[in-house]
Design an enzyme around this catalytic site. Sequence first.
Site, short mmCIF file in Angstrom:
data_model
loop_
_atom_site.label_atom_id
_atom_site.label_comp_id
_atom_site.label_asym_id
_atom_site.label_seq_id
_atom_site.Cartn_x
_atom_site.Cartn_y
_atom_site.Cartn_z
CE LYS A 56 -14.48 4.51 -8.39
NZ LYS A 56 -12.87 5.53 -7.36
CG HIS A 451 -20.99 -2.03 -35.78
ND1 HIS A 451 -20.52 -1.09 -35.40
CD2 HIS A 451 -22.47 -2.39 -36.14
CE1 HIS A 451 -22.27 0.11 -35.75
NE2 HIS A 451 -22.91 -1.45 -36.77
P1 FAD Z 1 -2.07 2.75 1.12
O1 FAD Z 1 -3.76 2.58 0.19
O2 FAD Z 1 -2.71 4.78 1.37
O3 FAD Z 1 -1.64 2.39 2.56
C1 FAD Z 1 -0.98 2.17 2.97
C2 FAD Z 1 -1.56 1.64 3.74
O4 FAD Z 1 -0.75 1.70 5.23
C3 FAD Z 1 -2.59 2.08 5.23
O5 FAD Z 1 -3.77 0.99 4.86
C4 FAD Z 1 -2.28 2.32 6.49
O6 FAD Z 1 -3.05 1.74 7.57
C5 FAD Z 1 -0.82 1.53 6.39
N1 FAD Z 1 0.06 2.16 7.15
C6 FAD Z 1 0.38 3.32 7.33
N2 FAD Z 1 1.77 3.59 8.02
C7 FAD Z 1 1.85 2.58 8.88
C8 FAD Z 1 2.82 1.87 9.28
N3 FAD Z 1 3.42 2.39 10.39
N4 FAD Z 1 2.60 1.01 9.75
C9 FAD Z 1 1.93 0.17 10.00
N5 FAD Z 1 0.60 0.24 8.68
C10 FAD Z 1 0.80 1.79 8.46
N6 FAD Z 1 -6.92 5.72 -7.11
C11 FAD Z 1 -7.03 4.51 -8.21
O7 FAD Z 1 -5.89 4.14 -9.25
N7 FAD Z 1 -8.42 4.83 -8.80
C12 FAD Z 1 -9.00 4.98 -8.10
O8 FAD Z 1 -10.45 4.63 -8.50
C13 FAD Z 1 -9.51 5.88 -6.62
N8 FAD Z 1 -10.04 6.27 -6.05
C14 FAD Z 1 -9.73 7.21 -4.64
C15 FAD Z 1 -10.92 7.37 -3.82
C16 FAD Z 1 -11.18 7.81 -2.84
C17 FAD Z 1 -12.10 8.42 -2.49
C18 FAD Z 1 -9.76 7.38 -2.25
C19 FAD Z 1 -9.28 7.73 -1.22
C20 FAD Z 1 -8.40 7.66 -3.13
C21 FAD Z 1 -8.42 6.13 -4.63
N9 FAD Z 1 -7.57 6.39 -4.99
C22 FAD Z 1 -7.49 5.83 -6.80
C23 FAD Z 1 -5.87 6.31 -5.12
C24 FAD Z 1 -5.30 5.15 -3.82
O9 FAD Z 1 -6.58 4.70 -3.10
C25 FAD Z 1 -4.49 5.14 -3.54
O10 FAD Z 1 -3.69 5.52 -5.31
C26 FAD Z 1 -3.78 3.72 -2.77
O11 FAD Z 1 -5.03 3.22 -1.87
C27 FAD Z 1 -1.81 4.03 -2.57
O12 FAD Z 1 -1.96 2.89 -2.22
P2 FAD Z 1 -0.93 2.93 -1.38
O13 FAD Z 1 -0.51 0.94 -1.06
O14 FAD Z 1 0.50 3.66 -1.27
O15 FAD Z 1 -0.87 3.35 -0.10
#
Ligand code: FAD
Length: 473
Positions: A56, A451
């Site tokens: 963003k 509006h």
């Molecule tokens: P993640 O954010 O993937 O976090 C997982 C974390 O776990 C990571 O930091 C990783 O390092 C850590 N991890 C993994 N394995 C281990 C381990 N064994 N030990 C310790 N740590 C570990 N979503 C939106 O809603 N709006 C948007 O505008 C949007 N834009 C996006 C743009 C891009 C370019 C991308 C790639 C994604 C976008 N998304 C967006 C999707 C969004 O980023 C994900 O849906 C969201 O981050 C998922 O959250 P999460 O907590 O499940 O996992």
Amino acid sequence: NKTLYMEKFDVTIIGSGPGGYVAAIRCAQLGMKTALIEKYPTLGGTCLNVGCIPSKALLDSSEHFHNAVHNFKEHGIEVKAPKVNLKQMIERKRGVVKMTCDGINFLMKKNKITVYTGVGSFESKTVINITKADGTKEQIETGKAIIATGSKPASLPGIEVDKKRIITSTEALEMTEIPKHLIIIGGGVIGLELGSVYARIGSKVSVVEFMDRLIPGMDAGLGKELQRVMKKDLKVEFFMKHKVESVVSKGKEVTVTADNGKGEKIEIKGDYVLMAVGRKPYTEGLNLEKAGVKLDARGRVEVDAHLKTSADNIYAIGDVVVGAMLAHKAEEEGVFVAEQLAGQKPHIDYNLIPGVVYTWPEVAAVGQTEEQLKEKGIKYKVGSFPFKASGRARASMDTDGFVKVLADETTDEILGVHMIGPRTADMIAEAVVAMEYKASAEDISRMSHAHPTFTESLKEAALDATGKRALHI
Ligand code: FAD
């Protein structure tokens, strides 16, 4: 005995993305002694570091540039031909990311959450190893655990992402030069957002998509309009219904070969290829077998309706489980699991999780698409309103797009709202609230909308759905 010194927590969360850190905060608010394990030095996961926030930031910067080049003159603002300073654009983005990640550190301290930096892996259902970057290990004991390890970019079989010329979104957010010709494989959200960034700042952009439309999960009309506007405003070239067969990188040139659906092969040559074909759940290194946690056929952590895994004290949330890969979905699930652990009975209505694409015009939707309603045999009414009939949109020269309201034919309950246009990412919140309260299209029609605002378009579409009584078309 080593276990004597093992720190013990009520709940341990592995992964600090929007799922994990929000779960940690809610657990701590509810009085649990909480640990959060993150393998990277910064908190916030994909979303804050290489996802939502940096994309963003670059979308906003590139939009300013695009407006300066294409729209300022019409507004009566004359500037000398503006130039892009990509280094500064990326630097600003890094600053935004840093501020946001630092904010999470603050929240962890404020909520007295113990943060461990290292890779978390299960020794058993209740003992978790943390392996730090220098190889040292620590063990903690936990009553409950939440897996929130998120996802990683996916590729296509046989195509190797070298991260130099054949890149993922992560590299696309850290470019050192503006691509001359960026070929994007995949016409989904991530590809179109990053494609917009580079098309606005001067790259030729080609999108190769296997399906017959863009943003395929969304209502068909949205993808069609977005394709039209991206072609018109950004000169993006689209190869729809094309199946990519190979990507070959040689020196500074990358060649994509695709089947055009008629058995003919086409070749597209560029200097960078962005693989944007989706993301895959990430569970590497967790040692799930030791905890008795099973995966489903698609590599996601298998969960029941309570987001509980096959191990009775372990839950999983966010991108690593079934459902939309969205930050706010992960957040809702984090809160949901924390509240269950505290004995509450929370609920998530997955139908009401909005989806947004931050292109310009923005695309936003909630609820059922027309295709889904047809498939289910639900009878519905359609109302729509084009932004070209909105005074607010004319004032800001953002007249592309429309709002569409789908309402039940007999009860008039709103079943879906689909928008493409200026600031629809923010406008969709009204539709979510309305649908959460089971509003009818008539309800929206009778509420006063300030509006001139873009939101009047939702009211007009609702009026159109209820007896074709829109006032401004
Ligand atoms: P993640 O954010 O993937 O976090 C997982 C974390 O776990 C990571 O930091 C990783 O390092 C850590 N991890 C993994 N394995 C281990 C381990 N064994 N030990 C310790 N740590 C570990 N979503 C939106 O809603 N709006 C948007 O505008 C949007 N834009 C996006 C743009 C891009 C370019 C991308 C790639 C994604 C976008 N998304 C967006 C999707 C969004 O980023 C994900 O849906 C969201 O981050 C998922 O959250 P999460 O907590 O499940 O996992």
